[in-house]
Write a protein that holds these residues in place. Structure first.
Motif, short mmCIF file in Angstrom:
data_model
loop_
_atom_site.label_atom_id
_atom_site.label_comp_id
_atom_site.label_asym_id
_atom_site.label_seq_id
_atom_site.Cartn_x
_atom_site.Cartn_y
_atom_site.Cartn_z
N VAL A 164 1.01 -1.10 0.00
CA VAL A 164 -0.03 0.04 -0.09
C VAL A 164 0.80 1.19 -0.01
CG1 VAL A 164 -1.72 1.10 1.22
CG2 VAL A 164 -1.61 -1.29 1.52
N ILE A 165 0.82 2.22 -0.99
CA ILE A 165 1.55 3.32 -0.93
C ILE A 165 0.80 4.52 -0.57
CG2 ILE A 165 3.00 4.80 -2.60
CD1 ILE A 165 3.61 1.51 -2.70
N GLU A 166 1.40 5.30 0.22
CA GLU A 166 0.54 6.55 0.72
C GLU A 166 1.24 7.92 0.71
OE1 GLU A 166 -0.74 6.13 4.87
OE2 GLU A 166 -1.42 8.38 4.89
N ASN A 167 0.83 8.79 0.19
CA ASN A 167 1.63 10.03 -0.03
C ASN A 167 1.43 10.70 1.41
OD1 ASN A 167 2.08 12.86 -0.41
ND2 ASN A 167 1.00 13.16 -2.18
N ILE A 168 2.43 10.98 2.07
CA ILE A 168 2.63 11.43 3.43
C ILE A 168 3.17 13.09 3.29
CG2 ILE A 168 2.67 9.46 4.71
CD1 ILE A 168 5.96 9.93 4.61
N GLY A 169 3.09 13.58 1.99
CA GLY A 169 3.30 14.96 2.24
C GLY A 169 2.05 15.74 1.52
N LYS A 170 2.43 17.02 1.33
CA LYS A 170 1.48 18.08 0.98
C LYS A 170 1.21 18.00 -0.79
CE LYS A 170 2.84 22.02 2.81
NZ LYS A 170 4.00 21.72 3.66
N ASP A 171 2.21 17.99 -1.53
CA ASP A 171 2.29 17.99 -2.84
C ASP A 171 1.86 16.58 -3.38
OD1 ASP A 171 2.88 20.51 -2.68
OD2 ASP A 171 5.11 20.23 -2.75
N GLU A 172 1.34 16.65 -4.53
CA GLU A 172 0.95 15.26 -5.26
C GLU A 172 2.29 14.68 -5.81
OE1 GLU A 172 -2.48 14.79 -8.52
OE2 GLU A 172 -0.29 15.08 -9.66
N ILE A 173 2.16 13.25 -5.58
CA ILE A 173 3.26 12.25 -6.09
C ILE A 173 2.57 11.47 -7.02
CG2 ILE A 173 4.77 12.53 -3.95
CD1 ILE A 173 3.57 9.78 -3.49
N LYS A 174 3.52 10.86 -7.88
CA LYS A 174 3.03 10.02 -8.91
C LYS A 174 3.68 8.66 -8.78
CE LYS A 174 1.02 12.73 -12.40
NZ LYS A 174 1.39 13.92 -12.96
N VAL A 175 2.87 7.77 -8.41
CA VAL A 175 3.39 6.28 -8.48
C VAL A 175 3.42 5.56 -9.92
CG1 VAL A 175 2.95 4.12 -7.54
CG2 VAL A 175 1.99 5.88 -6.15
N CYS A 176 4.78 5.30 -10.26
CA CYS A 176 4.88 4.91 -11.79
C CYS A 176 5.03 3.55 -11.79
CB CYS A 176 6.35 5.69 -12.27
SG CYS A 176 6.15 7.44 -12.26
N ARG A 177 5.50 2.93 -10.65
CA ARG A 177 5.48 1.31 -10.59
C ARG A 177 5.24 0.95 -9.03
NH1 ARG A 177 10.62 -2.34 -12.56
NH2 ARG A 177 9.82 -1.83 -14.55
N ALA A 178 4.44 -0.04 -9.04
CA ALA A 178 4.18 -0.48 -7.46
C ALA A 178 4.10 -2.14 -7.68
CB ALA A 178 3.03 0.13 -7.06
N PHE A 179 5.00 -2.89 -7.98
CA PHE A 179 4.81 -4.32 -7.89
C PHE A 179 4.42 -4.76 -6.44
CE2 PHE A 179 7.91 -4.85 -11.87
CZ PHE A 179 7.01 -4.30 -12.71
N SER A 180 3.59 -5.96 -6.80
CA SER A 180 3.04 -6.41 -5.59
C SER A 180 4.21 -7.41 -4.83
CB SER A 180 1.84 -7.40 -5.79
OG SER A 180 0.89 -6.39 -6.59
N ALA A 181 5.08 -7.96 -5.50
CA ALA A 181 5.95 -8.79 -4.70
C ALA A 181 7.24 -8.65 -5.56
CB ALA A 181 5.56 -10.38 -5.06
N SER A 182 8.41 -8.88 -4.69
CA SER A 182 9.66 -8.86 -5.32
C SER A 182 10.47 -9.71 -4.28
CB SER A 182 10.12 -7.25 -5.13
OG SER A 182 11.53 -7.15 -5.30
N LEU A 183 11.22 -10.48 -5.07
CA LEU A 183 12.06 -11.48 -4.24
C LEU A 183 13.66 -11.32 -4.92
CD1 LEU A 183 11.47 -13.69 -2.04
CD2 LEU A 183 10.85 -15.10 -4.13
N ASP A 184 14.63 -11.20 -3.72
CA ASP A 184 15.81 -11.09 -4.31
C ASP A 184 16.51 -12.44 -3.69
OD1 ASP A 184 15.83 -8.79 -5.41
OD2 ASP A 184 16.88 -7.80 -4.21
N ILE A 185 16.95 -13.33 -4.42
CA ILE A 185 17.40 -14.61 -4.14
C ILE A 185 18.76 -14.67 -4.25
CG2 ILE A 185 17.08 -17.08 -4.62
CD1 ILE A 185 14.43 -16.09 -6.10
N LEU A 186 19.34 -15.29 -2.97
CA LEU A 186 20.91 -15.29 -3.25
C LEU A 186 21.23 -16.77 -3.28
CD1 LEU A 186 21.53 -13.60 0.20
CD2 LEU A 186 22.09 -12.68 -2.09
N ASN A 187 21.57 -16.90 -4.72
CA ASN A 187 21.53 -18.62 -5.10
C ASN A 187 22.50 -18.44 -6.44
OD1 ASN A 187 20.95 -20.46 -7.02
ND2 ASN A 187 19.10 -20.75 -5.71
N SER A 188 23.55 -19.35 -6.28
CA SER A 188 24.41 -19.52 -7.67
C SER A 188 24.09 -20.68 -8.41
CB SER A 188 25.82 -19.43 -6.84
OG SER A 188 25.99 -20.52 -6.12
N ASP A 189 22.98 -21.46 -7.97
CA ASP A 189 22.67 -22.63 -8.84
C ASP A 189 22.27 -22.17 -10.45
OD1 ASP A 189 23.35 -23.91 -6.57
OD2 ASP A 189 21.09 -24.06 -5.93
#
Ligand code: DGJ
Length: 729
Positions: A164-189
């Motif tokens: 969930v993305i929230e604008n916590i300031g006064k001015d408008e912001i634009k969300v240009c990408r908001a993926f739902s899941a991101s997984l960084d995997i440490l794996n050398s296989d």
């Protein structure tokens, strides 16, 4: 407690029965991902290896420490603009147009039960203990707060995620990408990526490619999840198979534009992401406003694809498809589409109903063509008034007569569409998507209604409700027969991505209202067959028409690919005529029946035109559907062959969880003179026990069925089907 916070080393660990997921609040409050895999304990921060790497910069907080770089660390939710040059899961722009975000951990909360997402599908707590983890990240300079939500489904080994993305300031912001899941995997296989791709009439074909440094990216810009790519991806060991190897699934509970991406970085680590398509997506947020991303469901297995599928099947059945539909036996239907297309009237339909009743079929579905002046597919979408002169009666009378014959009655609708040749278009041409000054892009000669506008959804809902209110409707098939173009709204924010997101929310709202107003009515999803076959739709419609291709041999491939994520009991599958209307192929009735029995069963042909022999097959099919209903619905499904590789025969199996009973189906795909014998090896049996095939009375040990297999009889003829109903003695 499935979520554990360790205050000393600042790790947050999510445990399911068989898996562990760990993150750590790292240096400078960056939230780092550590592990997702088989159950493990302890602090896994030791996995982080810091080096001074050229051209990977260091945040100012790190001072002169050249080893701390966000470009090389595994991030729990990556954002563009903090030195991470990998493709990231989040991007935001401020009022001056400056991109960039540097998210830091603020706090977290562990909550009993499962979070929900306003207006969007979200897995719920049922037959499982679920806990929610809520982590708040913030960038006070960009004035944005990001709340990461995790639902931990212990028994099903599934972890859901959303943001969930929230604008916590006064001015408008634009969300240009908001993926739902991101997984960084440490794996050398060495790893492979599996995606499910296709086309209209041939959906979800399995494609497996090695993972290199370049990204494997799939997605949709069609407004629906699409026939062409499915919002489900598997990342697995190069050596992984049905019963071995590590694999991670990412499944999106969303039915619109999406993007999934997997790539390996120069450091060796892998990033896997799933979310709303960010192409032409700029979601404006004013002060205090929020954006809710759809949900993704992650699942891990170290025992291959079969176990991964079993986990997803149970999760979808228990936690995505809602009761009561999932508890009720789905009726065997006959659909008027391939039986009559647009050419029907009351008498023809009543005759079809009589034939259906005689053979044990339980519901008649009146498909396209009952409204406006719709006698072909060029007109009348939007005019949801019953064409009584064509039918020869009102919908109330027709449904009453059909019920009097002892059958249920269902109706087809396509609420999101409008024809240029329609009364609705004459009144409201501006309700269709069209860019001012440009011509339309027509598809099937129809246009798309702007379902991002509530007043349009309201109108269509009221018009269709009027028909349902005045008849006895037990089932609705909700279709959607084109991809969306010309996206422009006359009421709302003018941005392609925003309109398409709001369109999907509007479409979900439409079905949710139908569900609420008619709680006993079964709704089947459809988009020219399987163009919107996804877990988001399954939250609203417990079954989906799998494909417009009803050729049983092609269906074997389509059902095979679909089964990797979705339960068989969600797949609409019908027996149709031969030669098949899409491919011209001749397939015996027994085989067509056996293939359709794997899904929600029905017929799509004129039952009155069948030979006596074929009618007998229908009676057998009807009996079998009910006999094996629980086994197929609640049992485990095994893919015994891969029809994309094995072109000799296809085989699949349903076995009860207590291993007492199984139904195995084998279909020959090729025929030869003096052919070698093929043996089908079955799975999941009790090796020590003896099983009797109820069809032949023959007995086999579980071990023999699994290790030696069952010889396929060499019988002349194409596409023979064999079934074994094996019952433990
Ligand atoms: C596409 C569907 O998939 C078919 O089954 C049928 O309902 C047609 N649309 C009707 O137009």
């Amino acid at each position: 407690m499935s979520i554990i916070f360790d205050k000393t080393n600042k790790t947050i660990t999510l445990n399911t029965d068989n898996t562990t997921y760990q993150m750590v609040i790292g240096k400078f409050d960056y939230l780092l991902h550590l592990y997702y895999g088989p159950k493990a304990s302890g602090d896994m921060s030791y996995l982080l290896q810091m080096y001074d790497r050229g051209f990977s910069g260091n945040p100012s907080d790190a001072g002169t420490d050249r080893t701390f770089s966000l470009d090389t660390l595994p991030l729990e939710f990556s954002a563009y603009g903090n030195g991470d040059y990998r493709d990231s899961s989040f991007s935001v722009k401020n009022v001056e147009g400056v991109y960039g975000c540097d998210l830091r951990y603020v706090n977290h909360e562990i909550i009993e039960g499962k979070y929900t997402i306003p207006g969007l599908p979200s897995a719920f707590e049922e037959n499982d203990e679920v806990e929610t983890l809520k982590v708040e990240l913030e960038d006070n300079a960009a004035k944005v707060s990001v709340t990461l939500l995790y639902g931990v489904f212990s028994k099903h080994d599934v972890i859901t995620r959303t943001v969930v993305i929230e604008n916590i300031g006064k001015d408008e912001i634009k969300v240009c990408r908001a993926f739902s899941a991101s997984l960084d995997i440490l794996n050398s296989d060495e790893l492979d990526v599996i995606t499910f791709n296709g086309r209209h009439g041939m959906e979800r074909c399995v494609e497996r490619v090695p993972l290199g440094k370049g990204a494997v990216t799939i997605g949709s810009r069609r407004g629906t999840s699409s026939h062409h790519h499915n919002p489900f991806v598997i990342l697995c060991d190069k050596t992984a198979g049905e019963n071995n190897g590590n694999c991670i699934g990412m499944l999106f509970l969303y039915s619109g534009n999406f993007r999934a991406e997997v790539f390996r970085e120069y450091t060796g680590s892998v990033r896997m992401m799933m979310g709303i398509q960010d192409d032409m997506f700029e979601y404006p947020l004013g002060k205090g406003e929020k954006f809710y991303a759809p949900e993704a469901a992650l699942c891990y297995s170290n025992r291959g694809f079969t176990e991964l599928s079993h986990r997803y099947h149970e999760f979808i059945n228990d936690n995505v498809i809602r009761v009561p539909e999932n508890d009720e036996v789905r009726p065997i239907l006959v659909n008027s589409w391939e039986a009559a297309f647009f050419d029907f009237d009351k008498n023809k339909l009543l005759k079809l109903a009589d034939n259906a009743k005689e053979l044990g079929v339980e519901m008649l579905v009146l498909d396209d063509g009952w409204f406006g002046n719709r006698n072909d597919d060029n007109t009348s979408l939007g005019d949801w008034n019953v064409n009584e002169s064509k039918l020869g009666c009102s919908m109330g009378e027709l449904s009453e007569e059909i019920h009097r014959k002892g059958l249920k009655f269902g109706l087809w609708i396509e609420p999101e569409m409008i024809s240029e040749k329609s009364e609705l278009y004459k009144k409201h041409p501006d309700w269709a998507y069209q860019i001012p000054g440009r011509g339309f892009i027509r598809s099937r000669n129809q246009l798309v209604l702007d379902f991002s506008r509530k007043e349009i959804v309201d109108y269509v809902f009221n018009a269709i409700s009027e028909v349902i209110d005045n008849a006895e409707i037990d089932y609705i098939k909700m279709d959607m027969n084109r991809s969306i173009t010309d996206v422009y709204t006359r009421n709302g924010i003018q941005n392609y991505g925003v309109i398409m997101y709001k369109y999907v929310v509007g479409m979900y709202d439409f079905i949710e209202r139908l569900r609420k107003r008619y709680p006993k009515m079964l709704i089947e999803g459809c988009s020219g067959g399987g163009g919107r076959f996804d877990a988001g739709m399954l939250y609203y419609t417990p079954q989906i028409w799998t494909s417009d291709n009803t050729d049983a041999v092609e269906r074997i491939k389509i059902q095979y690919g679909t089964s990797f994520a979705y339960p068989m009991s969600s797949m609409g599958a019908h027996v149709s005529v031969v030669p098949n209307q899409q491919t011209g192929r001749m397939v015996p009735m027994k085989t067509r029946t056996a293939v359709a029995l794997a899904g929600t069963f029905g017929y799509e042909l004129d039952l009155g035109l069948l030979s006596e022999e074929e009618k007998e097959e229908v009676r057998v099919g009807v009996k079998e559907y009910h006999k094996y209903y629980d086994l197929c619905k609640k049992g485990l499904y095994y893919r015994l062959t891969n029809p994309f590789e094995n072109t000799e025969y296809a085989a699949w199996e349903f076995i009860s969880k207590d291993r007492k009973e199984a139904l195995v189906t084998v279909v020959t795909l090729d025929t030869h003179c003096n052919a070698p014998v093929n043996y089908v090896k079955m799975q999941g049996f009790d090796a020590e026990e003896v099983y009797k095939d109820e069809f032949t009375g023959k007995e086999y040990s579980g071990a023999a069925l699994m290790h030696a297999g069952w010889p396929i009889p060499n019988i002349p003829g194409e596409y023979n089907a064999f079934q074994l109903h094996l019952v433990r003695k």
